[in-house]
Design a protein around this motif. Structure first.
Motif, mmCIF file in Angstrom:
data_model
loop_
_atom_site.group_PDB
_atom_site.id
_atom_site.type_symbol
_atom_site.label_atom_id
_atom_site.label_comp_id
_atom_site.label_asym_id
_atom_site.label_seq_id
_atom_site.Cartn_x
_atom_site.Cartn_y
_atom_site.Cartn_z
ATOM 1 N N HIS A 129 0.849 -1.187 0.000
ATOM 2 C CA HIS A 129 0.000 0.000 0.000
ATOM 3 C C HIS A 129 0.886 1.239 0.000
ATOM 4 O O HIS A 129 1.752 1.391 0.870
ATOM 5 C CB HIS A 129 -0.902 0.021 1.244
ATOM 6 C CG HIS A 129 -1.908 -1.084 1.282
ATOM 7 N ND1 HIS A 129 -3.257 -0.886 1.042
ATOM 8 C CD2 HIS A 129 -1.766 -2.419 1.504
ATOM 9 C CE1 HIS A 129 -3.894 -2.049 1.134
ATOM 10 N NE2 HIS A 129 -3.008 -3.000 1.408
ATOM 11 N N ALA B 233 0.008 5.283 -0.225
ATOM 12 C CA ALA B 233 -1.100 6.236 -0.263
ATOM 13 C C ALA B 233 -2.394 5.470 -0.558
ATOM 14 O O ALA B 233 -2.694 4.500 0.134
ATOM 15 C CB ALA B 233 -0.825 7.346 -1.270
ATOM 16 N N ASP B 234 -3.128 5.864 -1.586
ATOM 17 C CA ASP B 234 -4.395 5.197 -1.909
ATOM 18 C C ASP B 234 -4.223 4.015 -2.858
ATOM 19 O O ASP B 234 -5.210 3.397 -3.244
ATOM 20 C CB ASP B 234 -5.372 6.200 -2.539
ATOM 21 C CG ASP B 234 -5.812 7.278 -1.560
ATOM 22 O OD1 ASP B 234 -5.838 6.998 -0.351
ATOM 23 O OD2 ASP B 234 -6.112 8.395 -2.016
ATOM 24 N N GLN C 254 -8.514 -2.104 -5.718
ATOM 25 C CA GLN C 254 -9.239 -0.899 -5.359
ATOM 26 C C GLN C 254 -8.952 -0.569 -3.902
ATOM 27 O O GLN C 254 -8.482 -1.424 -3.148
ATOM 28 C CB GLN C 254 -10.748 -1.119 -5.554
ATOM 29 C CG GLN C 254 -11.137 -1.554 -6.961
ATOM 30 C CD GLN C 254 -11.140 -0.405 -7.951
ATOM 31 O OE1 GLN C 254 -10.546 0.630 -7.694
ATOM 32 N NE2 GLN C 254 -11.782 -0.590 -9.081
ATOM 33 N N PRO C 255 -9.262 0.660 -3.453
ATOM 34 C CA PRO C 255 -9.039 0.985 -2.033
ATOM 35 C C PRO C 255 -9.698 0.006 -1.074
ATOM 36 O O PRO C 255 -9.182 -0.264 0.012
ATOM 37 C CB PRO C 255 -9.647 2.381 -1.914
ATOM 38 C CG PRO C 255 -9.478 2.969 -3.277
ATOM 39 C CD PRO C 255 -9.683 1.811 -4.229
#
Length: 239
Positions: A140, A142-143, A161-162
């Motif tokens: 991971h 950041a986003d 995806q997040p």
């Protein structure tokens, strides 16, 4: 083709006329990950004006580098032609060359899923992977979340995806997202210091460059051996 002409009969000149316009190589970088819709490309290059993106895509299509094709349930997407895919080793080599002078990020700099995917492909050491046991990471930054699987056969990366769901596999996902990864860790742009060898995994954790979320933290040593771009000591990084 791009309207600019350098007026020289040379392969390098032709290459620059085809892909040397601003943003063109970054569009190619993202398409090396997989086919992309226009909106995907715009999202991955948030600072590109829409008229420039349209112009570059048109130029790359006219130059035989990119084509627009229908993809089931995804509509029309842009993808590299076989001629365009021949740029992959060139783009990876450019990434390794540019890594030497990256320095620290500016406040407005972003990391995208495609840029991080290509950064890992750039740093991937096939010889090290062939001699080490398989490993399954979730990274991971950041986003951005990537599922990164390494074994003797090579490297596979899935963009998540997040919420942890895989992006549509027809748009470039390769790794399996079933089962639990061996190691989940989070990092900032300072992960560059681990990849360059400037920091050991232990030092990276101590300096909070990255953090173990779950799994076997000792696998960070294996990650650092598998993804590595040594910095030439004669190159002074820009602060």
């Amino acid at each position: 083709m791009a309207s600019r002409s350098y007026g020289q009969y040379c392969g390098v000149t032709t290459a620059v006329e085809l892909i040397g316009e601003r943003w063109a190589l970054l569009i190619i970088r993202d398409l090396l990950v997989g086919p992309r819709r226009y909106t995907d490309l715009k999202q991955g290059l948030p600072k590109i004006p829409t008229n420039i993106l349209s112009t570059r895509l048109k130029e790359l299509q006219e130059g035989g580098v990119v084509r627009r094709v229908p993809l089931l349930h995804c509509g029309l997407v842009y993808e590299l032609t076989p001629y365009g895919r021949e740029l992959e080793p060139i783009v990876l080599a450019l990434g390794r060359w540019g890594f030497q002078e990256m320095g620290d990020p500016q406040p407005e700099d972003v990391v995208t899923a495609d840029s991080l995917t290509m950064a890992l492909r750039t740093a991937f050491q096939t010889d090290a992977a062939a001699t080490l046991p398989p490993a399954d990471y979730e990274l991971h930054v950041a986003d951005v979340a990537l599922r990164v699987q390494v074994d003797a056969s090579g490297l596979r990366i899935a963009q998540l995806q997040p919420a942890g769901r895989p992006i549509d596999p027809r748009l470039g996902t390769q790794a399996s997202t079933s089962g639990e990864p061996d190691l989940v860790f989070a990092a900032g742009p300072g992960i560059r210091r681990l990849i360059s060898g400037e920091l050991t995994p232990a030092a990276a954790i101590d300096q909070e460059v990255l953090a173990i979320v779950s799994g076997d933290g000792t696998l960070l040593e294996r990650f650092a051996r598998t993804f590595h771009i040594p910095i030439d000591p004669g190159v002074v990084l820009v602060a």
